[in-house]
Design a protein around this motif. Structure first.
Motif, PDB file in Angstrom:
ATOM      1  N   PHE A  21     145.168  75.211  23.215  1.00 22.14           N
ATOM      2  CA  PHE A  21     144.512  74.238  24.091  1.00 22.14           C
ATOM      3  C   PHE A  21     145.315  72.943  24.025  1.00 22.14           C
ATOM      4  N   ARG A  22     145.453  72.260  25.161  1.00 23.20           N
ATOM      5  CA  ARG A  22     146.098  70.942  25.191  1.00 23.20           C
ATOM      6  C   ARG A  22     145.228  69.995  25.985  1.00 23.20           C
ATOM      7  N   ASN A  23     145.228  68.724  25.607  1.00 20.41           N
ATOM      8  CA  ASN A  23     144.370  67.794  26.347  1.00 20.41           C
ATOM      9  C   ASN A  23     144.917  67.579  27.754  1.00 20.41           C
ATOM     10  N   PRO A  24     144.024  67.555  28.733  1.00 21.26           N
ATOM     11  CA  PRO A  24     144.463  67.466  30.137  1.00 21.26           C
ATOM     12  C   PRO A  24     144.840  66.048  30.530  1.00 21.26           C
ATOM     13  N   GLY A  25     145.758  65.940  31.490  1.00 19.75           N
ATOM     14  CA  GLY A  25     146.093  64.659  32.113  1.00 19.75           C
ATOM     15  C   GLY A  25     146.315  63.557  31.102  1.00 19.75           C
ATOM     16  N   ASN A  26     145.636  62.426  31.327  1.00 12.57           N
ATOM     17  CA  ASN A  26     145.779  61.275  30.439  1.00 12.57           C
ATOM     18  C   ASN A  26     144.559  61.114  29.527  1.00 12.57           C
ATOM     19  N   PHE A  27     143.949  62.226  29.133  1.00  5.51           N
ATOM     20  CA  PHE A  27     142.812  62.192  28.201  1.00  5.51           C
ATOM     21  C   PHE A  27     143.348  62.003  26.778  1.00  5.51           C
ATOM     22  N   ASN A  28     143.927  60.833  26.536  1.00  6.29           N
ATOM     23  CA  ASN A  28     144.643  60.626  25.277  1.00  6.29           C
ATOM     24  C   ASN A  28     144.217  59.380  24.517  1.00  6.29           C
ATOM     25  N   ASN A  29     143.103  58.749  24.943  1.00  6.59           N
ATOM     26  CA  ASN A  29     142.676  57.509  24.291  1.00  6.59           C
ATOM     27  C   ASN A  29     141.396  57.739  23.487  1.00  6.59           C
ATOM     28  N   LEU A  30     140.718  56.658  23.112  1.00  5.22           N
ATOM     29  CA  LEU A  30     139.558  56.762  22.221  1.00  5.22           C
ATOM     30  C   LEU A  30     138.361  57.445  22.873  1.00  5.22           C
ATOM     31  N   VAL A  31     138.371  57.577  24.187  1.00  2.00           N
ATOM     32  CA  VAL A  31     137.349  58.370  24.876  1.00  2.00           C
ATOM     33  C   VAL A  31     137.909  59.736  25.256  1.00  2.00           C
ATOM     34  N   GLY A  32     139.099  59.745  25.836  1.00  5.21           N
ATOM     35  CA  GLY A  32     139.679  60.998  26.323  1.00  5.21           C
ATOM     36  C   GLY A  32     139.985  61.998  25.231  1.00  5.21           C
ATOM     37  N   LEU A  33     140.509  61.528  24.093  1.00  5.20           N
ATOM     38  CA  LEU A  33     140.815  62.467  23.013  1.00  5.20           C
ATOM     39  C   LEU A  33     139.562  63.156  22.480  1.00  5.20           C
ATOM     40  N   GLY A  35     137.417  80.311  20.093  1.00  3.59           N
ATOM     41  CA  GLY A  35     138.505  81.275  20.010  1.00  3.59           C
ATOM     42  C   GLY A  35     139.880  80.650  20.070  1.00  3.59           C
ATOM     43  N   THR A  36     139.967  79.356  20.384  1.00  3.71           N
ATOM     44  CA  THR A  36     141.256  78.669  20.394  1.00  3.71           C
ATOM     45  C   THR A  36     141.799  78.577  18.971  1.00  3.71           C
ATOM     46  N   GLU A  37     143.090  78.822  18.831  1.00  2.00           N
ATOM     47  CA  GLU A  37     143.696  78.843  17.491  1.00  2.00           C
ATOM     48  C   GLU A  37     144.533  77.607  17.193  1.00  2.00           C
ATOM     49  N   ALA A  38     145.111  76.990  18.232  1.00  2.00           N
ATOM     50  CA  ALA A  38     145.972  75.817  18.027  1.00  2.00           C
ATOM     51  C   ALA A  38     145.745  74.823  19.155  1.00  2.00           C
ATOM     52  N   GLY A  39     145.899  73.555  18.835  1.00  2.00           N
ATOM     53  CA  GLY A  39     145.737  72.505  19.835  1.00  2.00           C
ATOM     54  C   GLY A  39     146.926  71.567  19.836  1.00  2.00           C
ATOM     55  N   VAL A  40     147.347  71.155  21.031  1.00  3.85           N
ATOM     56  CA  VAL A  40     148.429  70.182  21.191  1.00  3.85           C
ATOM     57  C   VAL A  40     147.832  68.981  21.905  1.00  3.85           C
ATOM     58  N   PHE A  41     147.855  67.823  21.248  1.00  3.11           N
ATOM     59  CA  PHE A  41     147.149  66.660  21.780  1.00  3.11           C
ATOM     60  C   PHE A  41     148.081  65.455  21.872  1.00  3.11           C
ATOM     61  N   GLU A  42     148.132  64.893  23.065  1.00  3.19           N
ATOM     62  CA  GLU A  42     148.874  63.665  23.315  1.00  3.19           C
ATOM     63  C   GLU A  42     148.004  62.466  22.943  1.00  3.19           C
ATOM     64  N   LEU A  43     148.584  61.490  22.262  1.00  4.87           N
ATOM     65  CA  LEU A  43     147.874  60.286  21.861  1.00  4.87           C
ATOM     66  C   LEU A  43     148.534  59.072  22.516  1.00  4.87           C
ATOM     67  N   GLY A  44     147.736  58.262  23.206  1.00  4.14           N
ATOM     68  CA  GLY A  44     148.249  57.051  23.829  1.00  4.14           C
ATOM     69  C   GLY A  44     147.572  55.827  23.246  1.00  4.14           C
ATOM     70  N   VAL A  45     148.341  54.787  22.987  1.00  5.31           N
ATOM     71  CA  VAL A  45     147.774  53.547  22.439  1.00  5.31           C
ATOM     72  C   VAL A  45     148.217  52.365  23.289  1.00  5.31           C
ATOM     73  N   SER A  46     147.347  51.364  23.384  1.00  6.19           N
ATOM     74  CA  SER A  46     147.691  50.162  24.138  1.00  6.19           C
ATOM     75  C   SER A  46     147.299  48.879  23.409  1.00  6.19           C
ATOM     76  N   VAL A  47     146.498  48.993  22.342  1.00  6.23           N
ATOM     77  CA  VAL A  47     146.113  47.819  21.552  1.00  6.23           C
ATOM     78  C   VAL A  47     146.189  48.173  20.070  1.00  6.23           C
ATOM     79  N   PRO A  48     146.328  47.162  19.192  1.00  2.00           N
ATOM     80  CA  PRO A  48     146.425  47.436  17.756  1.00  2.00           C
ATOM     81  C   PRO A  48     145.182  48.162  17.236  1.00  2.00           C
TER      82      PRO A  48
END
Length: 459
Positions: A139-151, A161-174
């Protein structure tokens, strides 16, 4: 395996049950009543322009079986709520959402790869998912679901049944990276690069590096680091960390590397080396050595997760670029490089370099360059820099947006002919490019420059 029930939600986020009972189950989690489905748990988030607490009644009307709230909403009387609906009071609903996601990630037993960086996150994510899919249900996170809500929402959507996940993380503030890492608890992490991006929120390139590097520095010592050997500062910093590490890149010392890279309009060919072993040449349907780096990163990730390099390169040779990510589009009149998904100085530089290599046989070479957003006080300087670079590789530079004048003037001083437009609508009304041209279209997401690509395809 069940999804979540009330007892698990309270265990995960430390809430107090105000209504309902511990056994009420939920089929999913939602933060938006417009898409909420019957049986789901509604988490009332509060944003700058909305407050989910105002929609509690709509959530119940749409069939929500539970509410997570941080205050009793106006008009709600607990004694009037159905006993079949759990109402859970927490201190902070955003924090609770993240804790729910972390709980479910552990419950699902996922092996997780986290990816961040200024450029190339999404393409690297897709490549890593393709590689890991050779051995796992991924499973991988879709589109830009990479922030504190999207992740968290992505983690909460992981199918059973998913065995592995690939997740993009985006940051814009400290502080964002620390929390994202805490929610995800990755087994391995990959930082593609650090370039000028999100400077409005992070202030400087050094602070971008500090924030991004937390992904590595704050991992448990057993987690693997997948390190870009070509990013000298990132590589230098990882040498002081105790984690197991594998390197990739074009550097001669990289454990997963490439040589003999040739960029053509139809793709990129290179010869890979993996841990000192030379493999057969590989052809990607992607343009540019930055995509080769992304592919090498995916192969390195595959090694960490147990995917042999031959299988990994086979998967990558079948993959196609996503729309808007330097995707070549051939028409009877043009070669178009569609790189309209987003833009920052680093990604513009890479796109211009690839355009120069792939577009050598075309004339004229035309660059349509839109504004780069979120660059803060240094915005004008960065736009001048990319304008200068564009003028060195193109015969004609067409600039659009608030900084169009800055870009066009810098390109003109570099020897290119230029046009400048304030809006995309104005550009579209006068768009005229000679037949036989190679055209690069690049700009920040807000400009929606894919409209330029579509118009050129119709000509």
């Amino acid at each position: 395996m069940s999804y979540l029930d009330t007892e698990e939600v309270i265990k995960a986020c430390g809430g107090i049950l105000m209504n309902g009972d511990m056994g009420i189950p939920f089929s999913g989690v939602s933060t938006d009543t417009r898409t909420l489905r019957p049986g789901e748990l509604f988490v009332a988030l509060k944003g700058k322009r909305f407050d989910g607490h105002d929609f509690w009644r709509e959530a119940l009307d749409r069939g929500a079986k539970g509410l997570v709230i941080s205050r009793i909403p106006e008009g709600m009387r607990l004694e009037d709520c159905p006993r079949t609906v759990s109402v859970i009071l927490v201190r902070d609903t955003l924090l609770a959402l993240g804790e729910l996601a972390r709980y479910l990630r552990v419950k699902r037993g996922l092996r997780v790869l986290a990816i961040s960086g200024s450029c190339g996150k999404t393409s690297t994510k897709e490549m890593c998912a393709a590689v890991l899919s050779r051995r796992f249900r991924v499973f991988r996170n879709p589109g830009n679901f990479n922030n504190l809500v999207g992740l968290p929402l992505s983690l909460l959507a992981v199918p059973e049944g998913t065995e592995a996940g690939v997740f993009e993380l985006g940051v814009s503030v400290p502080g964002e990276m620390s929390r994202l890492r805490e929610i995800l608890e990755p087994d391995a992490a990959l930082l593609t690069n650090v370039r000028p991006a999100h400077l409005e929120g992070l202030g400087s390139l050094e602070r971008v590096l500090e924030e991004k590097f937390r992904l590595y520095a704050e991992l448990p010592e057993t987690a693997h680091l997948i390190v870009n050997r070509d990013e000298e500062e990132i590589y230098r910093r990882t040498r002081d960390l105790p984690h197991p590490r594998i390197t990739y890149g074009l550097h001669i010392e990289a454990e997963v590397r490439a040589e003999d890279i040739r960029v053509r309009p139809e793709g990129t060919v290179f010869t890979p080396w993996v841990e000192g072993r030379r493999l057969e040449p590989v052809r990607l349907h992607f343009l540019g050595d930055h995509f080769v780096r992304n592919a090498l990163a995916a192969v390195a990730a595959g090694l960490v997760f147990g995917v042999p390099p031959e299988e990994a390169f086979s998967a990558l040779s079948e993959l196609r670029p996503l729309p808007g990510r330097l995707r070549p589009v051939r028409t009877p009149r043009y070669l178009i490089l569609d790189d309209t998904y987003n833009a920052n100085p680093g990604s513009v530089y890479e796109a211009l370099r690839v355009f120069w290599e792939a577009g050598q046989e075309f004339s004229p070479r035309v660059v349509v360059l839109g504004d780069m957003l979120e660059l803060g006080p240094e915005a004008e300087r960065w736009h001048e820099a990319v304008g200068r670079q564009a003028g060195q590789v193109a015969h004609l530079v067409i600039a659009v947006g608030d900084k169009a004048g800055v870009v066009a003037e810098a390109a003109r001083r570099s020897g290119a002919r230029t046009r400048a437009y304030s809006t995309v609508e104005e550009l579209l009304s006068e768009l005229e490019i000679p037949e036989g041209a190679a055209v690069l279209v690049k700009g920040s997401r807000a400009l929606a420059l894919e409209r330029v690509v579509e118009k050129l395809r119709e000509v």
